[in-house]
Design an enzyme around this catalytic site. Structure first.
Site, PDB file in Angstrom:
ATOM      1  N   LYS A 235      35.110  97.135  27.268  1.00  0.00           N
ATOM      2  CA  LYS A 235      35.164  97.890  28.297  1.00  0.00           C
ATOM      3  C   LYS A 235      36.270  98.542  29.193  1.00  0.00           C
ATOM      4  O   LYS A 235      37.095  97.457  28.761  1.00  0.00           O
ATOM      5  CB  LYS A 235      34.436  96.758  29.843  1.00  0.00           C
TER       6      LYS A 235
ATOM      7  N   ARG B  55      21.759  90.786  25.560  1.00  0.00           N
ATOM      8  CA  ARG B  55      20.027  90.533  24.678  1.00  0.00           C
ATOM      9  C   ARG B  55      20.332  89.918  23.455  1.00  0.00           C
ATOM     10  O   ARG B  55      19.237  89.453  22.985  1.00  0.00           O
ATOM     11  CB  ARG B  55      19.491  91.909  24.748  1.00  0.00           C
TER      12      ARG B  55
ATOM     13  N   ASP C 218      28.674  96.010  23.795  1.00  0.00           N
ATOM     14  CA  ASP C 218      28.544  95.940  24.837  1.00  0.00           C
ATOM     15  C   ASP C 218      27.396  95.068  25.277  1.00  0.00           C
ATOM     16  O   ASP C 218      26.980  95.102  26.572  1.00  0.00           O
ATOM     17  CB  ASP C 218      29.534  96.549  25.685  1.00  0.00           C
TER      18      ASP C 218
HETATM   19  N1  BES Z   1      27.480  91.968  31.569  1.00  0.00           N
HETATM   20  C1  BES Z   1      27.073  93.715  31.163  1.00  0.00           C
HETATM   21  C2  BES Z   1      25.980  93.378  32.565  1.00  0.00           C
HETATM   22  C3  BES Z   1      26.430  93.235  33.667  1.00  0.00           C
HETATM   23  C4  BES Z   1      27.522  94.667  33.927  1.00  0.00           C
HETATM   24  C5  BES Z   1      27.062  92.671  34.655  1.00  0.00           C
HETATM   25  C6  BES Z   1      28.012  94.893  36.074  1.00  0.00           C
HETATM   26  C7  BES Z   1      26.831  92.462  35.921  1.00  0.00           C
HETATM   27  C8  BES Z   1      27.830  93.461  36.478  1.00  0.00           C
HETATM   28  C9  BES Z   1      26.148  93.533  30.023  1.00  0.00           C
HETATM   29  O1  BES Z   1      26.227  93.408  28.983  1.00  0.00           O
HETATM   30  C10 BES Z   1      26.585  95.116  29.503  1.00  0.00           C
HETATM   31  O2  BES Z   1      27.712  95.399  29.423  1.00  0.00           O
HETATM   32  N2  BES Z   1      25.735  96.194  29.769  1.00  0.00           N
HETATM   33  C11 BES Z   1      25.990  96.737  29.081  1.00  0.00           C
HETATM   34  C12 BES Z   1      24.467  97.963  28.531  1.00  0.00           C
HETATM   35  C13 BES Z   1      24.703  98.864  27.754  1.00  0.00           C
HETATM   36  C14 BES Z   1      25.562  98.983  26.958  1.00  0.00           C
HETATM   37  C15 BES Z   1      23.377  99.621  27.254  1.00  0.00           C
HETATM   38  C16 BES Z   1      25.698  98.072  30.824  1.00  0.00           C
HETATM   39  O3  BES Z   1      25.269  97.935  31.927  1.00  0.00           O
HETATM   40  O4  BES Z   1      26.783  98.954  30.904  1.00  0.00           O
HETATM   41 ZN    ZN Z   2      27.608  90.752  29.270  1.00  0.00          ZN
HETATM   42 MN    MN Z   3      27.907  93.920  27.731  1.00  0.00          MN
END
Ligand code: BES
Ligand code: ZN
Ligand code: MN
Length: 499
Positions: free
Chosen positions: A275, A349, A345
């Site tokens: 990230k 899931r 990331d």
């Molecule tokens: N934990 C994050 C989702 C998240 C993002 C929660 C912002 C709270 C605030 C999750 O693990 C994630 O990184 N999801 C990605 C998925 C993508 C890579 C398909 C996302 O939402 O960008």
């Molecule tokens: Zn996450």
């Molecule tokens: Mn993530």
């Protein structure tokens, strides 16, 4: 802050809090104070254009003729329409005001009102709102000046049936204890809360009668949990699968438990699909789903809920390192299904896939609700006002929606269908962990989870990424960890699974 209940009386110090109904109608207590102050309440109401609308506040400081510090008028609206949520919000707004003006002690004078909920129930929910709002996570502020610390020591509710109110509140106090545990764990930084320390917190619930068990890496490997373990393999912290069991059902025929499953990513760097730095600190609350599950277990066991429940938390830290999972790795989940990990990331899931399969294999639950800060996309869809609800069952979905409305933790149903499901089909494995596009990101994530739900099991997934943490204060929620879902699920369980 202490909450107390007592017979009607008029304390001669501290704040007095009284209600005003819609159309500026004074409650009997307000009318009494108005008389004692030579009409000061009516004059203040006139001078301020106070209408008695629900949540409106008006303060009279140092009222002449009384020794009290202040009188706080609280707009109640139409009493017959006061819902549980309204009452909790009123209590929260009153507490926030008393904290802000640095009051030390307050007496809330409650009257019998025609219509709506009975006075004891009103008092108990009012009190819960005040308690929820007075939460503070300040253990790391070692230099805070005493004059900055909250001064509010006690709110006492005066009403005729004080004993009944006290009894109703005892149950709600347990609910607050659960919400506070969730908020604490979500607020703790990731150097303090990691998989094993999270489990240690859960073990403390043993004294409430919850059976607590944790599987480590070896046990999970034996069960074939390659999906969850792949996420954790880059971290020095060993992953844990936390299992909490509460057996409160009186009848053997109600043995089949309800299952609550939480995403517990104690820190989400994104892994090798790293990230960006800005805002990454927020990912300490990527264990919010697990936080809600443990808080709910505490609330249910605390009030000795007459129901069998299992709480499962998939606990891992998602780190980049030389041992971390790579994009393109293919893992085999406990269900036997294989997954191509195209983005490390999209890890929540992967964790839930094995946790969901495990709970079905071991417990054959009556239904499953999972909670996860799963996608940033749900924040784009619903902002911070609703959690996303995905379900294969209309009844479960309606019940959760209604429970959310009742307590003010809103959920909004989103679609699932085979057209979305196709988007995670994969050339190299049974599925991939991202669709590859940004469209419908929360839905494709939910479709992924559904591939790990056995046919016939009612299941709901709550994507709480937008609601687990609040940058703004709300009536019953200070800034920070919200504890979202504990009240909703407590109410859902009480209403539909305890009779
Ligand atoms: N934990 C994050 C989702 C998240 C993002 C929660 C912002 C709270 C605030 C999750 O693990 C994630 O990184 N999801 C990605 C998925 C993508 C890579 C398909 C996302 O939402 O960008
Ligand atoms: Zn996450
Ligand atoms: Mn993530």
């Amino acid at each position: 802050m202490d909450i107390a209940f007592a017979a009607p009386s008029l304390p001669n110090s501290g704040a007095l809090v009284v209600g005003v109904l819609d159309q500026r109608k004074l409650t009997p207590s307000a009318a009494h104070l108005n008389k004692l102050t030579d009409g000061a309440l009516e004059r203040a109401i006139d001078a301020n254009g106070f209408a008695g609308k629900r949540g409106e506040l008006l303060e009279i400081v140092a009222p002449a003729g009384l020794n009290n510090s202040r009188i706080l008028l609280v707009g109640m609206g139409a009493p017959a329409k006061l819902t549980v949520k309204d009452l909790r919000n009123l209590g929260g707004s009153v507490a926030a005001h008393l904290l802000r003006v640095r009051e030390v002690k307050a007496a809330v004078l409650l009257d019998k009102l025609r219509g709506g909920k009975a006075a004891p129930e009103r008092a108990a929910n009012y009190a819960l709102g005040a308690v929820l709002r007075s939460y503070r996570f300040d253990k790391y502020k070692t230099k805070e000046k005493p004059e900055k610390k909250p001064r509010l020591k006690e709110i006492k509710f005066h009403l005729e049936d004080a004993a009944a109110a006290k009894k109703a509140f005892q149950r709600l106090q347990k609910l607050a204890d659960g919400v506070f545990l969730t908020r604490d764990l979500v607020s703790e930084p990731a150097n303090v809360i990691f998989p094993k320390s999270f489990v240690a917190e859960a073990r403390k619930l043993g004294k409430l009668g919850i059976k607590v068990q944790a599987l480590g890496e070896k046990e999970m490997a034996k069960l074939g949990m390659g999906s969850l373990l792949g996420v954790g393999q880059g971290s020095a912290h060993e992953p844990q699968l936390l299992v909490m069991v509460w057996q409160g059902a009186p009848n053997a025929k109600d043995k089949q438990p309800l299952a609550f499953v939480g995403k517990g990513v104690t820190f989400d760097t994104g892994g090798i699909s790293l990230k960006p730095a800005a805002g990454m600190e927020d990912m300490k609350w990527d264990m919010g789903g697990a936080g809600t599950v443990i808080g709910l277990m505490k609330a249910l066991a605390g009030r000795k809920a007459k129901v069998n429940v299992v709480g499962i938390c998939g606990l891992v830290e998602n780190m980049p390192s030389s041992t971390a999972q790579r994009p393109g790795d293919i893992v085999t989940s406990m269900s036997g299904q294989t997954i191509e990990v195209l983005n490390t990331d999209a890890e929540g899931r992967l964790v839930l896939a094995d946790a969901l399969w495990y709970v079905q294999e071991r417990f054959k639950p009556k239904l499953i609700v999972d909670l996860a800060t799963l996608t940033g996309a749900i924040i784009i869809s619903l902002g911070h006002e609703n959690a996303g609800l995905f379900s294969n069952d209309d009844k479960l979905s309606d019940q959760l929606t209604a429970a959310g409305k009742e307590v003010g933790e809103l959920v909004w149903r989103m679609p699932l269908s085979s057209d979305y499901d196709k988007l995670i089909d994969c050339d190299a494995a049974d599925m991939k962990n991202i669709s590859g596009g940004r469209a419908g990101g929360s839905i494709t994530a939910a479709q992924f989870l559904q591939r790990f739900i056995k046919n016939g099991t009612p299941w709901a997934h709550l994507d709480i990424a937008g609601v687990a943490w609040s940058a703004k204060e709300k009536a019953t929620v200070p800034k920070g960890g919200t504890g979202f879902g504990v009240q909703l699920l407590d109410s859902f369980v009480a209403k539909h699974h305890e009779k």
